[in-house]
Design an enzyme around this catalytic site. Structure first.
Site, mmCIF file in Angstrom:
data_model
loop_
_atom_site.group_PDB
_atom_site.id
_atom_site.type_symbol
_atom_site.label_atom_id
_atom_site.label_comp_id
_atom_site.label_asym_id
_atom_site.label_seq_id
_atom_site.Cartn_x
_atom_site.Cartn_y
_atom_site.Cartn_z
ATOM 1 N N ASP A 10 0.891 -1.280 -0.060
ATOM 2 C CA ASP A 10 0.018 -0.067 0.006
ATOM 3 C C ASP A 10 0.971 1.016 0.182
ATOM 4 O O ASP A 10 2.091 1.079 0.200
ATOM 5 C CB ASP A 10 -0.752 -0.069 1.278
ATOM 6 C CG ASP A 10 -1.809 1.206 1.486
ATOM 7 O OD1 ASP A 10 -2.254 1.595 0.275
ATOM 8 O OD2 ASP A 10 -1.972 1.938 2.318
ATOM 9 N N SER A 11 0.108 2.387 -0.188
ATOM 10 C CA SER A 11 0.965 3.634 -0.082
ATOM 11 C C SER A 11 1.413 3.941 1.362
ATOM 12 O O SER A 11 2.423 4.799 1.335
ATOM 13 C CB SER A 11 0.078 4.860 -0.616
ATOM 14 O OG SER A 11 -0.810 4.986 0.163
ATOM 15 N N GLY A 43 -3.222 8.658 -4.089
ATOM 16 C CA GLY A 43 -4.658 9.125 -4.500
ATOM 17 C C GLY A 43 -4.614 9.946 -5.698
ATOM 18 O O GLY A 43 -5.467 10.044 -6.580
ATOM 19 N N CYS A 73 -4.339 -1.811 -1.652
ATOM 20 C CA CYS A 73 -4.649 -0.339 -1.678
ATOM 21 C C CYS A 73 -5.737 -0.251 -2.971
ATOM 22 O O CYS A 73 -5.450 -0.865 -4.006
ATOM 23 C CB CYS A 73 -3.161 0.279 -2.331
ATOM 24 S SG CYS A 73 -3.558 1.782 -3.070
ATOM 25 N N GLU A 149 -2.774 9.169 7.818
ATOM 26 C CA GLU A 149 -1.455 8.988 8.247
ATOM 27 C C GLU A 149 -0.954 9.833 9.188
ATOM 28 O O GLU A 149 0.066 9.700 9.838
ATOM 29 C CB GLU A 149 -0.705 9.314 6.715
ATOM 30 C CG GLU A 149 -0.794 8.483 5.694
ATOM 31 C CD GLU A 149 0.003 7.219 5.783
ATOM 32 O OE1 GLU A 149 0.897 7.258 6.181
ATOM 33 O OE2 GLU A 149 -0.459 6.130 5.214
ATOM 34 N N CYS A 179 -10.973 2.929 0.084
ATOM 35 C CA CYS A 179 -9.567 3.023 0.412
ATOM 36 C C CYS A 179 -9.249 2.388 1.329
ATOM 37 O O CYS A 179 -10.005 2.632 2.659
ATOM 38 C CB CYS A 179 -9.367 4.595 0.315
ATOM 39 S SG CYS A 179 -7.780 5.028 1.087
ATOM 40 N N HIS A 181 -7.080 3.131 4.006
ATOM 41 C CA HIS A 181 -7.225 3.883 4.938
ATOM 42 C C HIS A 181 -8.387 4.304 5.868
ATOM 43 O O HIS A 181 -8.376 4.435 6.919
ATOM 44 C CB HIS A 181 -6.581 5.185 4.580
ATOM 45 C CG HIS A 181 -4.980 5.282 4.146
ATOM 46 N ND1 HIS A 181 -4.553 4.731 3.108
ATOM 47 C CD2 HIS A 181 -4.027 5.796 4.894
ATOM 48 C CE1 HIS A 181 -3.097 4.931 3.161
ATOM 49 N NE2 HIS A 181 -2.777 5.524 4.100
HETATM 50 N N1 DGL Z 1 -4.724 3.545 0.882
HETATM 51 C C1 DGL Z 1 -4.729 3.520 -0.377
HETATM 52 C C2 DGL Z 1 -6.068 3.183 -1.248
HETATM 53 O O1 DGL Z 1 -6.888 2.441 -0.796
HETATM 54 C C3 DGL Z 1 -4.022 5.037 -0.854
HETATM 55 C C4 DGL Z 1 -4.315 6.298 -0.203
HETATM 56 C C5 DGL Z 1 -3.354 7.280 -0.788
HETATM 57 O O2 DGL Z 1 -2.121 7.075 -1.144
HETATM 58 O O3 DGL Z 1 -3.930 8.225 -1.316
HETATM 59 O O4 DGL Z 1 -6.897 3.746 -2.152
#
Ligand code: DGL
Length: 262
Positions: A10-11, A43, A73, A149, A179, A181
């Site tokens: 993931d990021s 994103g 992600c 984050e 997402c 997150h």
């Molecule tokens: N966790 C990520 C997702 O599911 C990416 C969030 C990001 O890096 O902008 O889209």
């Protein structure tokens, strides 16, 4: 049977919400997690860039001798899954399909999706849900991943942001957290929607898939032990370990983190 680890990326911290579900379902599997914190956020980036960096992450995990890769992600899945599948021989599982399958079988008719700008721009959610004959409202909620984050998932700023973002998403039966997150905001999302809407965490839907998937490819680890977890970050000067130790209630999580030079 294959005792090699499962790789996931993931990021940043988002994929940890997926990792947590996988560890519950497959406690004996070893995991290698890559958080591409150097390139966070994914994103707002272009499809081209997401493909390029997803290939870097995939190559890194392949070099660590993983047996399969989970794209933990939503953004990378929506923009790069097809390209990765066409480029690499290793089994690769995206995070979106299991949730679409769940929606297909459910009684829900009106679906809401919140996700990053990149995921919404890709139109994957809109197309997949329309294909199964259900109506869908998709909304980009670009502030949420950076707030997660930062560890801002339960404070007033988070409440205000969720309130504004969800204002026009009231007449829905289910809300997909598109997402990885976003499950970190589950409590305040539930509060905002007065517990009347099913909140869907993609990680929870992925684990319904993972056992049959490993069986199909004969990849399950049948050893009777507690699996290990190794975390790599492309930039270690972040909040990652604080948030991860809260999420996993493990103050020693720092010891599992190493720098990935990619
Ligand atoms: N966790 C990520 C997702 O599911 C990416 C969030 C990001 O890096 O902008 O889209």
């Amino acid at each position: 049977m294959d005792v090699r680890p499962i790789g996931m990326f993931d990021s940043g911290i988002g994929g940890l919400t997926v990792l947590k579900e996988i560890q519950k379902e497959l406690p004996n599997e070893d995991i290698i997690y890559l958080g591409d914190t150097k390139r966070f956020p994914y994103g707002p980036k272009s499809k081209e860039t997401i493909i390029e960096i997803s290939k870097k992450c995939t190559n890194f995990l392949i070099e660590k001798n993983v047996k399969m890769i989970i794209i933990a992600c939503g953004t990378a899945t929506s923009q790069a899954l097809n390209e990765l599948k066409n480029t690499f021989k290793i089994p690769i599982l995206g995070i979106i399909d299991p949730t679409v399958e769940y929606i297909k079988k459910s009684m829900h008719k009106n679906i809401g999706v919140i996700a990053t700008q990149g995921s919404i721009n890709s139109k994957v959610w809109e197309n997949e849900i329309n294909k199964i004959g259900k109506s869908v409202i998709c909304k980009a909620t670009p502030l949420l991943a950076p707030m997660a984050e930062e560890g801002w998932t339960k404070n007033d700023v988070a409440k205000d942001a969720i309130h504004k973002y969800l204002m026009d998403l009231k007449n829905i039966d289910a809300l997909i957290l598109g997402c990885t997150h976003y499950p970190l905001f589950s409590d305040i999302i539930n509060e905002e929607l007065e517990n009347k809407v099913e909140i869907i965490n993609m990680g929870k839907k992925l684990v319904d898939y993972i056992k049959p998937y490993l069986n199909n490819f004969n990849l399950q680890n049948r050893e009777n032990k507690i699996g290990s977890c190794k975390i790599y970050l492309t930039d270690t000067e972040t909040n990652f370990s604080n948030i991860a130790s809260r999420l996993f209630e493990d103050s020693k999580i720092k010891n599992k983190i190493e720098k990935a030079n990619i």
